[in-house]
Every structure is written in structure tokens, then in C-alpha cells.
Scaffold this active site. Structure first.
Site, short mmCIF file in Angstrom:
data_model
loop_
_atom_site.label_atom_id
_atom_site.label_comp_id
_atom_site.label_asym_id
_atom_site.label_seq_id
_atom_site.Cartn_x
_atom_site.Cartn_y
_atom_site.Cartn_z
N GLN A 190 3.52 4.26 6.30
CA GLN A 190 2.47 3.85 7.24
C GLN A 190 1.19 4.67 7.13
OE1 GLN A 190 3.58 2.60 11.34
NE2 GLN A 190 5.38 3.89 10.97
N ASP A 191 1.23 5.80 6.44
CA ASP A 191 0.11 6.74 6.50
C ASP A 191 -0.34 7.21 5.12
OD1 ASP A 191 -1.71 7.96 8.23
OD2 ASP A 191 -0.59 9.83 8.34
N LEU A 192 -0.23 6.33 4.13
CA LEU A 192 -0.59 6.72 2.76
C LEU A 192 -2.07 6.47 2.52
CD1 LEU A 192 0.54 7.86 0.11
CD2 LEU A 192 0.92 5.51 -0.64
#
Length: 298
Positions: A190-192
């Protein structure tokens, strides 16, 4: 404790203050357990306390003590699943203290230091290595999306309706349709964004020859879901430019060159970005802007 400014927000809740109370003890215990020599905390931190650490054999590492949120609960599991292929390697894990000991990227330059198109080139090479089939213990994207659908209307009302109802309605409709019609399930993050990919070209020659570098992902917030979801943080992230043209350029390039369905990428970006545009009644206007740009121009 000398906390990075980005962690000041944890003082605002009972859970955050409780975490800060035990943090010095846990830090000491982890240093003793793994025989670490620690440096001062990294200043760029928003969801964990991270410090450079040296092991007795001289290995350069990072000790990370996570704030106990749900999104990063399975970070260690994701790193173990990748086993150093496209991501930093997990060296040790203490689940009770939410402590991770990971290899240190050197020189550690963030991907957003590159010109935008060169950064996208690197991401297009990196992402397929991270798309591994996975199941438990990772949360399915469909389950996570159901939570966003449930919480978003209440959060919008509680925050005083900070953006147009049409954005909320569009995001809810897209999330509902996308979650139930996904393709093959792989490990996604979710946070790449471009701040969570670091240069690691100081790896050994053998490691570089094995394809581990020169860029590695850090700080995953893992789910299992379709590949189209995995590029959402890169499409919306301001690190490579925050404008309608920049967002659409990233959408087009990542979708086309990774063989992804552009409309599904666009839909996931709208839904997830709006879901993350509110946190404890704090509104992140740049995320709302991205949603408007993607809704108003295909």
C-alpha cells in the site's frame, strides 16, 4: 527520547503515549539482545523509530521499532516472503516489541532523487520482482477495501464534509466494483512510493549480480491483491511531481509498460487515495487533488 519530528503525532493519543513510555526500554532490550551499536534516529520517520545499527561482525543494519498500527503489522512477514529479492532483507524480528532488524541500504538515496522518468524506469524493473503469490497471514485487498467503504462516509461526515460528495460516491462505487472482480492475487504494498525505494548499489558484487540491487523497497504495508493495485502509491505520490500532467503520466507509463489495466489502476488510485485522504479528522488536500484530477480527466 529524541524523537524525529514526524513522530510528534503519537503524543496525541493514549495508545501513542503508552508506546512512547515503553519505547526506551524496548530499545535497550533489542540492542542488548542483538548486540547492536546504535546511532541517532533517522529523522525521516512517521510510523516507526528507526536507527542505524552495527552488528558485532560489522554488518550495517537498521533497528526499527514500529508504532503498533494494523497496516504495518505484517511488514516482517512481507520482507521474509521476498527474502531480499527487490526489498531489504530481514535479519531478525521480535514480534512482541514490533521490532525489526533489517539490512541497511547504502548509500540509501531515495528513488525520488532521480529524474521522474528514470525513477519510473527503476520502478518498472522492480515491481515484477515483488509480485509473488501469497496468502496468510496477509490481509486480502478485498477485505481491506470493505473496511474503507465502511469507514469513509463516517470519516467524511466527522471531518465536516471536507470535499465534494461526488468524490466520495465515485470512490465508493469504484472500490466496490474493483474489489469483487480482481485478477490473480499477489503480494502488494500500500505504501510503495518513491521515498520507500532506496539505492543499494553498495551491495556485494554477488548480490548485485543476483539482481538484488541497485534499488530496494523498504517499509512495506502489505496486502494480497491484484497487480493493478500495487502501482497506486507511485501514481498518486507527490515525490515525482504533483500536477495533473505528472499524475496522468505516471498512470499511463506504469499501466502500459507493466501490462496493467489502466482503468483498474485509475479506479484503485481514486478509491485508495480518497480512503487515505483523512486520518483522525486530519485532511490531506494533496490526496483529494489527485482524486479530482483522475475523475475529471481519463
Amino acid at each position: 527520547m529524541d524523537l524525529p519530528e514526524g513522530l510528534d503525532w503519537v503524543r496525541g493519543s493514549p495508545a501513542g503515549r503508552a508506546w512512547l513510555t515503553v519505547l526506551p526500554t524496548w530499545l535497550t532490550e533489542c540492542a542488548e539482545r542483538w548486540s547492536l551499536r546504535l546511532g541517532p534516529p533517522f529523522r525521516y520517520a512517521y510510523a516507526s523509530l528507526a536507527l542505524p545499527a552495527d552488528l558485532p561482525d560489522g554488518t550495517a543494519a537498521v533497528l526499527k521499532l514500529q508504532y503498533p498500527d494494523e497496516e504495518s503489522r505484517h511488514e516482517a512477514d512481507a520482507l521474509a516472503h521476498w527474502d531480499g529479492d527487490g526489498a531489504i532483507r530481514l535479519l531478525a524480528h521480535d514480534p512482541e516489541r514490533r521490532a525489526l532488524l533489517v539490512e541497511r541500504c547504502q548509500p540509501g538515496t531515495p528513488l525520488h532523487d532521480l529524474p521522474p522518468d528514470r525513477a519510473l524506469d527503476a520502478m518498472i524493473g522492480l515491481l515484477p520482482r515483488l509480485w509473488r503469490p501469497a496468502g496468510a497471514p496477509f490481509t486480502p485487498l478485498a477485505q481491506e477495501a470493505a473496511g474503507w467503504i465502511d469507514r469513509m462516509p463516517r470519516a467524511w461526515e466527522r471531518a465536516g464534509r471536507p470535499y465534494e460528495r461526488r468524490l466520495l460516491d465515485a470512490a465508493l462505487d469504484l472500490l466496490d466494483g474493483l474489489a469483487s472482480s480482481q485478477g490473480e492475487q499477489v503480494l502488494v504494498n500500500q505504501d510503495l512510493h518513491a521515498g520507500n525505494v532506496l539505492a543499494a548499489d553498495a551491495l556485494t558484487t554477488d548480490a548485485l549480480a543476483a539482481g538484488r540491487g541497485p534499488w530496494l523497497a523498504i517499509d512495506p504495508k502489505p496486502l494480497t491483491g491484484e497487480r493493478e493495485f500495487s502501482v497506486v502509491p507511485m501514481v498518486r505520490g507527490p515525490e515525482l511531481g504533483h500536477s495533473p500532467a505528472a499524475v496522468r503520466h505516471r498512470l499511463d507509463r506504469l499501466s502500459s509498460e507493466l501490462g496493467l489495466d489502466r482503468e483498474r489502476v485509475r479506479g484503485w488510485t481514486i478509491g485508495h487515495t480518497l480512503a487515505w485522504s483523512l486520518a483522525d479528522d486530519t485532511v490531506f488536500p494533496e490526496k483529494v487533488e489527485v482524486v479530482r484530477w483522475l475523475l475529471d480527466a481519463n
